[in-house]
Structure formats: C-alpha cells, structure tokens
Scaffold this motif. Structure first.
Motif, PDB file in Angstrom:
ATOM      1  N   ILE A  93      35.094  69.600  51.376  1.00 20.24           N
ATOM      2  CA  ILE A  93      34.948  69.774  49.464  1.00 20.24           C
ATOM      3  C   ILE A  93      35.327  67.488  48.687  1.00 20.24           C
ATOM      4  O   ILE A  93      35.115  67.653  47.854  1.00 20.24           O
ATOM      5  CB  ILE A  93      35.194  70.711  48.734  1.00 20.24           C
ATOM      6  N   GLY A  94      36.461  67.937  48.965  1.00 27.70           N
ATOM      7  CA  GLY A  94      37.310  67.138  48.584  1.00 27.70           C
ATOM      8  C   GLY A  94      36.409  65.478  48.601  1.00 27.70           C
ATOM      9  O   GLY A  94      36.463  64.366  48.076  1.00 27.70           O
ATOM     10  N   ARG A  95      36.176  65.775  50.382  1.00 29.99           N
ATOM     11  CA  ARG A  95      35.908  64.228  51.301  1.00 29.99           C
ATOM     12  C   ARG A  95      34.480  64.200  49.866  1.00 29.99           C
ATOM     13  O   ARG A  95      33.974  62.888  49.944  1.00 29.99           O
ATOM     14  CB  ARG A  95      36.213  63.640  52.054  1.00 29.99           C
ATOM     15  N   GLY A  96      33.564  65.375  50.169  1.00 30.82           N
ATOM     16  CA  GLY A  96      32.436  64.868  49.261  1.00 30.82           C
ATOM     17  C   GLY A  96      32.242  64.211  48.536  1.00 30.82           C
ATOM     18  O   GLY A  96      31.269  63.742  47.940  1.00 30.82           O
ATOM     19  N   ALA A  97      33.226  64.511  47.392  1.00 33.46           N
ATOM     20  CA  ALA A  97      33.411  64.982  45.834  1.00 33.46           C
ATOM     21  C   ALA A  97      33.203  63.004  45.712  1.00 33.46           C
ATOM     22  O   ALA A  97      32.950  62.253  45.052  1.00 33.46           O
ATOM     23  CB  ALA A  97      34.964  65.092  45.287  1.00 33.46           C
ATOM     24  N   THR A  98      34.396  62.339  46.687  1.00 30.99           N
ATOM     25  CA  THR A  98      35.387  60.709  46.812  1.00 30.99           C
ATOM     26  C   THR A  98      33.180  60.471  47.316  1.00 30.99           C
ATOM     27  O   THR A  98      32.552  58.946  47.160  1.00 30.99           O
ATOM     28  CB  THR A  98      35.792  60.596  48.297  1.00 30.99           C
ATOM     29  N   LEU A  99      32.700  60.613  48.244  1.00 28.41           N
ATOM     30  CA  LEU A  99      31.180  59.982  48.988  1.00 28.41           C
ATOM     31  C   LEU A  99      29.955  60.181  48.224  1.00 28.41           C
ATOM     32  O   LEU A  99      29.540  59.397  47.717  1.00 28.41           O
ATOM     33  CB  LEU A  99      30.908  60.788  50.347  1.00 28.41           C
ATOM     34  N   ALA A 100      30.403  61.660  46.758  1.00 25.61           N
ATOM     35  CA  ALA A 100      29.172  61.382  46.128  1.00 25.61           C
ATOM     36  C   ALA A 100      29.051  60.960  44.804  1.00 25.61           C
ATOM     37  O   ALA A 100      28.516  60.841  43.736  1.00 25.61           O
ATOM     38  CB  ALA A 100      29.899  63.236  45.458  1.00 25.61           C
ATOM     39  N   LEU A 101      30.613  59.926  44.364  1.00 28.22           N
ATOM     40  CA  LEU A 101      30.074  58.876  43.506  1.00 28.22           C
ATOM     41  C   LEU A 101      29.329  57.726  43.548  1.00 28.22           C
ATOM     42  O   LEU A 101      29.112  57.158  42.360  1.00 28.22           O
ATOM     43  CB  LEU A 101      31.609  58.137  43.816  1.00 28.22           C
ATOM     44  N   ARG A 102      28.708  57.463  44.341  1.00 28.96           N
ATOM     45  CA  ARG A 102      27.168  57.107  45.038  1.00 28.96           C
ATOM     46  C   ARG A 102      26.393  57.816  44.881  1.00 28.96           C
ATOM     47  O   ARG A 102      25.608  57.031  44.036  1.00 28.96           O
ATOM     48  CB  ARG A 102      28.001  56.139  46.242  1.00 28.96           C
ATOM     49  N   LEU A 120      21.676  68.782  41.363  1.00 32.85           N
ATOM     50  CA  LEU A 120      22.434  68.649  43.168  1.00 32.85           C
ATOM     51  C   LEU A 120      23.390  69.636  42.435  1.00 32.85           C
ATOM     52  O   LEU A 120      23.958  70.978  44.018  1.00 32.85           O
ATOM     53  CB  LEU A 120      23.131  67.878  43.958  1.00 32.85           C
ATOM     54  N   ALA A 121      23.697  70.009  41.431  1.00 31.71           N
ATOM     55  CA  ALA A 121      25.377  71.104  41.366  1.00 31.71           C
ATOM     56  C   ALA A 121      24.562  72.662  41.547  1.00 31.71           C
ATOM     57  O   ALA A 121      23.877  73.197  41.197  1.00 31.71           O
ATOM     58  CB  ALA A 121      25.358  71.607  39.763  1.00 31.71           C
ATOM     59  N   GLY A 122      25.669  73.392  42.496  1.00 30.67           N
ATOM     60  CA  GLY A 122      24.804  74.714  42.772  1.00 30.67           C
ATOM     61  C   GLY A 122      24.380  74.905  43.817  1.00 30.67           C
ATOM     62  O   GLY A 122      23.654  76.189  44.528  1.00 30.67           O
ATOM     63  N   ALA A 165      27.229  71.748  46.460  1.00 33.76           N
ATOM     64  CA  ALA A 165      27.102  73.451  46.915  1.00 33.76           C
ATOM     65  C   ALA A 165      27.947  74.465  45.634  1.00 33.76           C
ATOM     66  O   ALA A 165      28.448  75.272  45.763  1.00 33.76           O
ATOM     67  CB  ALA A 165      27.762  73.775  48.459  1.00 33.76           C
ATOM     68  N   SER A 166      29.356  73.363  45.806  1.00 38.41           N
ATOM     69  CA  SER A 166      31.091  74.059  44.888  1.00 38.41           C
ATOM     70  C   SER A 166      30.717  73.817  43.208  1.00 38.41           C
ATOM     71  O   SER A 166      31.389  74.744  42.755  1.00 38.41           O
ATOM     72  CB  SER A 166      32.373  73.153  45.189  1.00 38.41           C
ATOM     73  N   LEU A 167      29.762  73.173  42.884  1.00 36.06           N
ATOM     74  CA  LEU A 167      30.024  72.961  41.413  1.00 36.06           C
ATOM     75  C   LEU A 167      29.394  74.187  40.534  1.00 36.06           C
ATOM     76  O   LEU A 167      27.931  75.097  41.495  1.00 36.06           O
ATOM     77  CB  LEU A 167      29.032  71.104  41.185  1.00 36.06           C
ATOM     78  N   LYS A 168      29.652  74.176  39.451  1.00 37.91           N
ATOM     79  CA  LYS A 168      28.913  74.797  38.297  1.00 37.91           C
ATOM     80  C   LYS A 168      27.214  74.674  38.724  1.00 37.91           C
ATOM     81  O   LYS A 168      26.935  73.186  37.859  1.00 37.91           O
ATOM     82  CB  LYS A 168      29.435  75.402  37.156  1.00 37.91           C
ATOM     83  N   PRO A 169      25.619  75.354  39.074  1.00 31.75           N
ATOM     84  CA  PRO A 169      24.842  74.750  39.044  1.00 31.75           C
ATOM     85  C   PRO A 169      23.923  75.565  37.064  1.00 31.75           C
ATOM     86  O   PRO A 169      24.919  75.669  36.102  1.00 31.75           O
ATOM     87  CB  PRO A 169      23.835  75.786  39.000  1.00 31.75           C
ATOM     88  N   ALA A 170      22.888  74.313  36.940  1.00 30.07           N
ATOM     89  CA  ALA A 170      22.625  74.321  35.491  1.00 30.07           C
ATOM     90  C   ALA A 170      22.008  75.476  35.396  1.00 30.07           C
ATOM     91  O   ALA A 170      21.480  76.737  35.984  1.00 30.07           O
ATOM     92  CB  ALA A 170      21.491  73.654  35.673  1.00 30.07           C
TER      93      ALA A 170
END
Length: 262
Positions: A93-102, A120-122, A165-170
């Motif tokens: 999940i941490g690696r995904g957060a870094t990659l998702a900066l783009r 994409l949140a949730g 998927a780990s983020l809180k959705p709208a």
C-alpha cells in the motif's frame, strides 16, 4: 386374438396403422423441412438443402477452425479472482501511495477527483488493476492513461490498486434509486445497475459507481454503446449500453454522482 397376433404384420389393421404412421411422418417432414422453409423469402432458405438445414437448426456448411474471423479490436485478457488482493501488505500500500503521486492531477490527492475523472478512493482493487492492465495492453485506450500505464510493472499495478482500495470512498447524498438503477429494464435485457455495481450485489471486476462524476459515467456508457470501449467481459456492458436510452443513461449517471436526476 392374443397380443402376439395383434402386433404382427399378419394383422391387416396393424399393417394399416404402421403404414399410416409412416405416411404422416413423411408428409410432416416434407412440410416442416422443405415446403415451409422454402416458402420464406430469406435467401438462406432457398434450395432444398438450405431449407432442410435451416429447419433442423444445423449449419449448411461446416467451416474449419482456421477460418474463424479474428477480433478487429484488442480484448481484455486479465484473469481476476475474488480474493486476489486480500493479502495486500502495508508495504504494498505504501509503494502504491508513492506511485500514485503521478495520478493526483486527475484523480485527486486522496483519490477523489475534482475534475471529470473517476474517483479511485475505495474502488475495488481488482477493478483498478484490470483497467491498468487493459490500458497497457491496448484493450482499453486513452490519450492520457495509455501512456501512463505503458511502463508500469505488474507489481506496480497491484500496489496502486491496493493503495486506492485502502482509501475512504466518496459518499454522495441522494434519495431512492431510480428504476434503471434498482430494477433495470428486463424486457430490453437491461439488468439493474445495482446487481453488479453495488447496492444489491457486486460482481468481481465491476467498479463501484458511487460518487463517480456524472460526465464520466455518461461518457463511458456512450463509449460502450458505440463500441469504442470494448474491454468489458463477454460484451456485457456493450450489450446493456446499446439498449439504454439517453434519458436512462443521464438518470443513472446523475444518481450515482449524487445529483438530482432528470
């Protein structure tokens, strides 16, 4: 008269019954397999052989497998499993957060878009992973997303998927679901949106639609309807979108976005 002599060809009545049955069968076959099909104006019924094959429901000519027409577009080859991402680690999940900066310019810093890009949140990890795979393979095309996905490794896609998927959705505020969402239109082969996209049931690979921008949902349904988007499994969404009216598309899109529907 005993039973043996009753069903013997020596019995004139038995011979007559058998003969009459054969005559009725032959006449019925000629009517059903020859005369009725030949009376049709469709070219596929012209000729006795074509008429018989059409009436019997069998091919008039068997084609070798090699003559099958290949698809004119790239199709999705992604195989999904329901528990594919259940063991995602914090490191992933941490690696995904870094990659998702783009991705933040279009999809927002926390996966909630301020533009007309999808939230994409949730979102289900299988959905994000499949779409990235399809953008990379060409099964789904986008002037923005295709170049973004081109150089991603498989693990990169998995990490990005589990991060979102780990983020809180709208959580849009809305009233009761309109008919097209709640029950669909069965007489036109349109199932309820909620039967696949959440609410009633959720099928693997089907995205959650809650909170997605209305303009995005409408654009995707239009793309499915005209065939420019073709990465759905077994053409399910293409067949559904083709049967939806513009009003139904607008209503479903507005409701999922939390807007007053027409």
């Amino acid at each position: 008269m005993n039973e043996e002599s009753l069903f013997s060809l020596k019995n004139a009545w038995f011979r007559a019954a058998v003969g009459l049955t054969i005559v009725c069968f032959v006449i019925s076959a000629l009517i059903g397999f020859v005369w009725l099909p030949s009376a049709q104006s469709d070219p596929q019924f012209q000729g006795i052989w074509n008429a018989i094959c059409s009436a019997a429901g069998v091919p008039r000519q068997w084609h070798p497998v090699e003559s099958a027409v290949p698809p004119t577009v790239k199709l999705s080859r992604v195989e999904l499993e329901s528990h594919q991402f259940d063991d995602a680690s914090g490191l992933s999940i941490g690696r995904g957060a870094t990659l998702a900066l783009r991705c933040t310019m279009c999809h927002g810093p926390h996966g909630i878009s301020d533009a007309n890009s999808p939230n994409l949140a949730g979102q289900s990890a299988t959905v994000v992973y499949k779409q990235l795979q399809d953008f990379q393979s060409g099964a789904r095309t986008s002037a923005v997303m295709s170049p973004m996905a081109r150089d991603l490794a498989d693990q990169d896609m998995r990490d990005i998927a589990v991060y979102y998927a780990s983020l809180k959705p709208a959580a849009p505020v809305r009233g009761d679901a309109p008919a097209i969402v709640a029950v669909g239109a069965p007489l036109r082969n349109i199932p309820a949106c909620a039967s696949c996209h959440g609410g009633v049931d959720h099928k693997i690979g089907s995205p959650w639609l809650d909170g997605l921008p209305a303009a995005y949902v409408k654009a995707q349904l239009a793309a499915f309807a005209n065939g420019s988007r073709h990465n759905d499994i077994s053409e399910q969404m293409r067949n559904i979108a083709r049967n939806m009216t513009p009003e139904e598309i607008a209503t479903a899109a507005a409701w999922y976005a939390g807007q007053p529907h027409p």
